[in-house]
Structure formats: C-alpha cells, structure tokens
Scaffold this motif. Structure first.
Motif, PDB file in Angstrom:
ATOM      1  N   LEU A   1       7.832  13.882   7.733  1.00  0.00           N
ATOM      2  CA  LEU A   1       6.812  13.245   8.541  1.00  0.00           C
ATOM      3  C   LEU A   1       6.924  11.732   8.438  1.00  0.00           C
ATOM      4  O   LEU A   1       7.446  11.185   7.470  1.00  0.00           O
ATOM      5  CB  LEU A   1       5.427  13.709   8.095  1.00  0.00           C
ATOM      6  CG  LEU A   1       5.119  15.210   8.267  1.00  0.00           C
ATOM      7  CD1 LEU A   1       3.755  15.525   7.676  1.00  0.00           C
ATOM      8  CD2 LEU A   1       5.198  15.614   9.724  1.00  0.00           C
ATOM      9  N   LEU A   2       6.405  11.054   9.487  1.00  0.00           N
ATOM     10  CA  LEU A   2       6.487   9.606   9.525  1.00  0.00           C
ATOM     11  C   LEU A   2       5.759   8.979   8.344  1.00  0.00           C
ATOM     12  O   LEU A   2       6.243   8.021   7.735  1.00  0.00           O
ATOM     13  CB  LEU A   2       5.899   9.089  10.849  1.00  0.00           C
ATOM     14  CG  LEU A   2       5.884   7.575  11.036  1.00  0.00           C
ATOM     15  CD1 LEU A   2       7.292   7.011  11.000  1.00  0.00           C
ATOM     16  CD2 LEU A   2       5.205   7.208  12.355  1.00  0.00           C
ATOM     17  N   LEU A   3       4.601   9.527   7.994  1.00  0.00           N
ATOM     18  CA  LEU A   3       3.850   8.985   6.872  1.00  0.00           C
ATOM     19  C   LEU A   3       4.611   9.141   5.563  1.00  0.00           C
ATOM     20  O   LEU A   3       4.652   8.220   4.731  1.00  0.00           O
ATOM     21  CB  LEU A   3       2.481   9.677   6.781  1.00  0.00           C
ATOM     22  CG  LEU A   3       1.566   9.232   5.641  1.00  0.00           C
ATOM     23  CD1 LEU A   3       1.258   7.747   5.776  1.00  0.00           C
ATOM     24  CD2 LEU A   3       0.291  10.062   5.624  1.00  0.00           C
ATOM     25  N   ILE A   4       5.238  10.316   5.377  1.00  0.00           N
ATOM     26  CA  ILE A   4       6.022  10.550   4.163  1.00  0.00           C
ATOM     27  C   ILE A   4       7.200   9.585   4.092  1.00  0.00           C
ATOM     28  O   ILE A   4       7.490   9.002   3.036  1.00  0.00           O
ATOM     29  CB  ILE A   4       6.508  12.003   4.107  1.00  0.00           C
ATOM     30  CG1 ILE A   4       5.311  12.972   4.140  1.00  0.00           C
ATOM     31  CG2 ILE A   4       7.358  12.238   2.869  1.00  0.00           C
ATOM     32  CD1 ILE A   4       4.361  12.818   2.976  1.00  0.00           C
ATOM     33  N   SER A   5       7.878   9.394   5.221  1.00  0.00           N
ATOM     34  CA  SER A   5       9.006   8.467   5.253  1.00  0.00           C
ATOM     35  C   SER A   5       8.561   7.040   4.966  1.00  0.00           C
ATOM     36  O   SER A   5       9.231   6.294   4.246  1.00  0.00           O
ATOM     37  CB  SER A   5       9.694   8.545   6.612  1.00  0.00           C
ATOM     38  OG  SER A   5      10.760   7.643   6.697  1.00  0.00           O
ATOM     39  N   LEU A   6       7.408   6.657   5.528  1.00  0.00           N
ATOM     40  CA  LEU A   6       6.887   5.307   5.298  1.00  0.00           C
ATOM     41  C   LEU A   6       6.541   5.100   3.821  1.00  0.00           C
ATOM     42  O   LEU A   6       6.887   4.068   3.230  1.00  0.00           O
ATOM     43  CB  LEU A   6       5.663   5.077   6.177  1.00  0.00           C
ATOM     44  CG  LEU A   6       4.965   3.716   6.046  1.00  0.00           C
ATOM     45  CD1 LEU A   6       5.923   2.603   6.431  1.00  0.00           C
ATOM     46  CD2 LEU A   6       3.711   3.670   6.911  1.00  0.00           C
ATOM     47  N   LEU A   7       5.865   6.091   3.230  1.00  0.00           N
ATOM     48  CA  LEU A   7       5.520   5.981   1.807  1.00  0.00           C
ATOM     49  C   LEU A   7       6.776   5.947   0.933  1.00  0.00           C
ATOM     50  O   LEU A   7       6.817   5.240  -0.086  1.00  0.00           O
ATOM     51  CB  LEU A   7       4.624   7.152   1.406  1.00  0.00           C
ATOM     52  CG  LEU A   7       3.218   7.170   2.027  1.00  0.00           C
ATOM     53  CD1 LEU A   7       2.479   8.433   1.620  1.00  0.00           C
ATOM     54  CD2 LEU A   7       2.434   5.932   1.618  1.00  0.00           C
ATOM     55  N   GLU A   8       7.785   6.702   1.338  1.00  0.00           N
ATOM     56  CA  GLU A   8       9.032   6.702   0.574  1.00  0.00           C
ATOM     57  C   GLU A   8       9.686   5.323   0.606  1.00  0.00           C
ATOM     58  O   GLU A   8      10.161   4.814  -0.419  1.00  0.00           O
ATOM     59  CB  GLU A   8       9.979   7.750   1.143  1.00  0.00           C
ATOM     60  CG  GLU A   8      11.304   7.860   0.398  1.00  0.00           C
ATOM     61  CD  GLU A   8      12.226   8.881   1.013  1.00  0.00           C
ATOM     62  OE1 GLU A   8      13.347   9.027   0.523  1.00  0.00           O
ATOM     63  OE2 GLU A   8      11.817   9.534   2.000  1.00  0.00           O
TER      64      GLU A   8
ATOM     65  N   ILE B   1       8.155   2.451   1.157  1.00  0.00           N
ATOM     66  CA  ILE B   1       7.320   1.520   0.390  1.00  0.00           C
ATOM     67  C   ILE B   1       7.590   1.671  -1.103  1.00  0.00           C
ATOM     68  O   ILE B   1       7.715   0.684  -1.838  1.00  0.00           O
ATOM     69  CB  ILE B   1       5.832   1.761   0.714  1.00  0.00           C
ATOM     70  CG1 ILE B   1       5.530   1.368   2.166  1.00  0.00           C
ATOM     71  CG2 ILE B   1       4.947   0.968  -0.242  1.00  0.00           C
ATOM     72  CD1 ILE B   1       4.118   1.682   2.591  1.00  0.00           C
ATOM     73  N   GLY B   2       7.682   2.919  -1.562  1.00  0.00           N
ATOM     74  CA  GLY B   2       7.972   3.146  -2.976  1.00  0.00           C
ATOM     75  C   GLY B   2       9.329   2.596  -3.381  1.00  0.00           C
ATOM     76  O   GLY B   2       9.458   1.963  -4.445  1.00  0.00           O
ATOM     77  N   ALA B   3      10.344   2.810  -2.534  1.00  0.00           N
ATOM     78  CA  ALA B   3      11.677   2.287  -2.850  1.00  0.00           C
ATOM     79  C   ALA B   3      11.673   0.757  -2.865  1.00  0.00           C
ATOM     80  O   ALA B   3      12.302   0.125  -3.722  1.00  0.00           O
ATOM     81  CB  ALA B   3      12.692   2.807  -1.836  1.00  0.00           C
ATOM     82  N   SER B   4      10.939   0.151  -1.929  1.00  0.00           N
ATOM     83  CA  SER B   4      10.858  -1.314  -1.890  1.00  0.00           C
ATOM     84  C   SER B   4      10.155  -1.865  -3.123  1.00  0.00           C
ATOM     85  O   SER B   4      10.586  -2.870  -3.707  1.00  0.00           O
ATOM     86  CB  SER B   4      10.130  -1.766  -0.620  1.00  0.00           C
ATOM     87  OG  SER B   4      10.807  -1.325   0.534  1.00  0.00           O
ATOM     88  N   MET B   5       9.079  -1.209  -3.550  1.00  0.00           N
ATOM     89  CA  MET B   5       8.359  -1.672  -4.732  1.00  0.00           C
ATOM     90  C   MET B   5       9.213  -1.519  -5.989  1.00  0.00           C
ATOM     91  O   MET B   5       9.201  -2.387  -6.875  1.00  0.00           O
ATOM     92  CB  MET B   5       7.048  -0.898  -4.884  1.00  0.00           C
ATOM     93  CG  MET B   5       6.038  -1.161  -3.777  1.00  0.00           C
ATOM     94  SD  MET B   5       5.642  -2.908  -3.598  1.00  0.00           S
ATOM     95  CE  MET B   5       4.899  -3.254  -5.178  1.00  0.00           C
ATOM     96  N   ALA B   6       9.957  -0.419  -6.067  1.00  0.00           N
ATOM     97  CA  ALA B   6      10.850  -0.242  -7.222  1.00  0.00           C
ATOM     98  C   ALA B   6      11.942  -1.306  -7.231  1.00  0.00           C
ATOM     99  O   ALA B   6      12.273  -1.862  -8.286  1.00  0.00           O
ATOM    100  CB  ALA B   6      11.467   1.162  -7.187  1.00  0.00           C
ATOM    101  N   GLY B   7      12.496  -1.606  -6.037  1.00  0.00           N
ATOM    102  CA  GLY B   7      13.497  -2.664  -5.959  1.00  0.00           C
ATOM    103  C   GLY B   7      12.928  -4.027  -6.304  1.00  0.00           C
ATOM    104  O   GLY B   7      13.585  -4.838  -6.967  1.00  0.00           O
TER     105      GLY B   7
END
Length: 379
Positions: free
Chosen positions: A113-120, A122-128
């Motif tokens: 889903l678009l929301l799941i992809s968006l959250l994924e 965001i999480g990858a960006s925050m980890a980076g």
C-alpha cells in the motif's frame, strides 16, 4: 496431444505425470522449442511429478532459459540435483540459471500500500540520517583530537598548505563576498526606507541596516557563500584524490591523511571566515550608507554618527563569534564528503552536491539556534 517426430521433449498425459527432456536445447532450435513450450498451458507448467533429463543432448544458455520457463526455478533446481547423468558443466549452468530466475520479483505479488511504502521510505531516511549524524560527529571528534595533538607541535604544522588554502578561501573570495553583501545592504536600506517612511521613522533605517548586518546577514551570507564555493572545492579536491588512489598512497607512506588534507583546510577556513565576515559587514554597511545618502538625505557623517551612538560593540562581537563555528562545520563537512567518494566521477559530483546542501542547512540551523540563544540571554 499428437507430438511430431522432431519434438525435443515429451508432453505428459496429465499434469501429475513425469516429463522427459530430450534432444538439443540450443539457440539453433530456439524457435522450435518456443513453439513446443507454447503448447503446454500455463496452468499445467511447473506441476510435473518428475523431470527426466537423461535424454538431453545439447544445451546452452538459451536452452537453459527455456527450461527454466517451462519447469520454473524450483523444479529445475530439483531436477538438476536428481539427475545423476548430467555433467558438472551442465549441472552448474542449470543451477546458475535457476538461481538467477529465482531472484527475479514475482509479477503476481501485490505491491504494498502507498501508506506502507511511504512509512518504509521515511524509516529508511531516518535511519540514514541517524547514521550520517553519527558519522559526522565521529569525524568532528577525529578532527578535534588531531588538531589538539598537533597544536603544541609546531614542527607538524604545514604552513605552506595553510597559506595556500587561505589564499584560495579568503583572498580569492573577497570580491564576490563584498559585492553580494553590498547589494544586499542596499536592498535592505531600500526596503527599510519604504516601510519606515509611512511611520515617519526613516531615520531608523540606519539602525535596521546595522543590526541586520552586524548580527545576522554579514556572517550568514558569508557562510552560505563559503558553503557553495569552498565546501564544494574541498569535496571535489579530496574526492578526486580518493578516486585516483592518492589517499591510499599517502597511507602507504605512513602519513595521516587527516593531518595532511583536513587540518590545513580547517585552519585556513578558521582564519579566513572571520576576515571575510568583517569585510561583509563593512560592505553591507557601505551599501546601506549609499542608499541613505541618495534616497534619505542622510549624509555619511550623520550615518557614522548614528552608528556610533545607537549601535553597541556587542552586536558586532555576537555576529563575528559565529564565524569560527560556521567555518569549522563547513570545512569538516566538505572534507568528510570528499573522503566518502567511491571512485567514479559520478560519485564526486553527488558528494559535492551533498556537501553544499548539508553545509547550507547546518549553517542556517546553527544560526537559528544561536539567534534563539542570544534572545533568551538578552544579548
């Protein structure tokens, strides 16, 4: 289903029957094999009870791809392992093809889903971002420790490199810094005169120019120019050395690249930034004085008199105090991005752009925090 005599495999009578592969599965017979595979319904493929590869005569990569299409990666892998008559070369070829086909994404798999992809994302960006902040703090610690270690050792100072960097970062940047701040000072004077005139307070345009340039615009505009001009140069220089393996050669000679490449640039910018900030302040005040003399009938003598009466020395000190902090951050970020270059010209361009963006962001962030701190302290 009737099978012609030139068939290269025997079609089973039912999906659960075994399949016998025979003949030459090579590029020469690719069209015929493709027609034979097309006779097998898609629903009946990959559903055979057993696969016999003992009759296989010729085989190449094209034939192996067709076998993977007919049997599927899992069944082809299983059939390859169960066929003792296969040579080692053919077994390796079929296993490689099966594993490569198995790595391909399943087209029937539903997209998230678009929301799941968006959250994924965001999480990858925050980890980076977290990893990048930790890396930057570590590099700042290494730079400070190296600076402290060599501070009391004049023999380790590389005066030639420091003077050369001062020439590039300070003297060569004076024209662009002076011109930009002069024009910005003139613009602020025009805006201040236009707004304050409606209140009958045009005379306070002088205070507006002085406050803005001594506390904020002088050091901020200089830092932004240094981020675009100097940080990018540091990243490109060190990145090119990294791509040409010159940094590896420095390490092979038993030298520390941090002391040779980073410290001279950091020290040079620590000297150049306050000097350029002072020139920017003077240029901004001069641009405002020109507009006041032409538009507001405020003579230069009166302009200087108002500066002397209304503007305290602490405003200049608060502005110039931020210059070394900005200089250190700009130099460290520019050098760090240069060390992160992987070796290609594309990587040099990417990290050069990244260093400029990071420097501008960090400079504005630190300036905002400093403004809040000054306001809370009543300075």
């Amino acid at each position: 289903m009737p099978i012609p005599e030139t068939a290269f495999f025997s079609l089973p009578k039912a999906p659960s029957d075994s399949l016998r592969i025979a003949g030459d599965w090579t590029l020469q017979h690719y069209a015929e094999l493709r027609d034979l595979i097309a006779q097998v319904p898609a629903t009946e493929r990959q559903a055979f009870s057993a696969v016999d590869l003992s009759g296989l005569a010729g085989l190449d990569t094209a034939g192996g791809q067709l076998l993977a299409e007919l049997l599927g990666p899992e069944q082809l892998q299983q059939a390859t392992q169960n066929s003792a008559d296969l040579s080692r070369e053919r077994r390796t070829l079929l296993q490689r093809i099966a594993s490569s086909c198995g790595d391909q994404p399943d087209p029937t798999k539903k997209e998230p889903l678009l929301l799941i992809s968006l959250l994924e994302r965001i999480g990858a960006s925050m980890a980076g971002l977290y990893a990048h902040v930790i890396e930057l703090l570590g590099f700042i610690g290494l730079t400070l420790s190296s600076l402290a270690r060599n501070l009391l050792r004049p023999g380790n100072w590389r005066l030639t490199a420091i003077v050369a960097q001062i020439e590039q970062t300070a003297f060569n940047a004076i024209p662009i810094v002076a011109l930009l701040t002069f024009m910005v000072g003139a613009v602020i004077a025009f805006l201040g005169a236009t707004v304050l005139e409606s209140f009958g307070a045009s005379i306070y345009t002088v205070d507006l120019i002085a406050f803005s340039f001594l506390r904020e615009f002088g050091v901020l505009l200089t830092a932004i120019l240094m981020a675009g001009r100097t940080a990018s140069a540091f990243t490109a220089q060190i990145g090119s050395m990294k791509a040409n393996e010159e940094i590896d050669a420095i390490r092979a000679l038993g030298l520390n690249p941090l002391e040779i490449l980073v410290l001279p640039r950091v020290l040079a910018l620590l000297i150049a930034m306050p000097a350029l900030t002072f020139i920017a302040m003077l240029s901004g005040l001069f641009g405002g004085a020109m507009v006041c003399a032409m538009s507001l009938d405020i003579s230069p003598t009166m302009y200087l008199s108002m500066l002397h009466q209304n503007i305290e020395l602490r405003h200049f000190l608060l502005g110039i105090a931020k210059a070394p902090v900005f200089a250190f951050l700009i130099a460290v970020i520019g050098c760090l991005e240069g060390f992160k270059v992987s070796g290609s010209a594309e990587s040099v361009g990417e990290h050069t752009t990244s260093s400029v963006v990071q420097c501008i962001f960090v400079v504005i962030l630190v300036d905002a925090l400093a403004a809040l701190f000054y306001m809370e302290m009543g300075w």
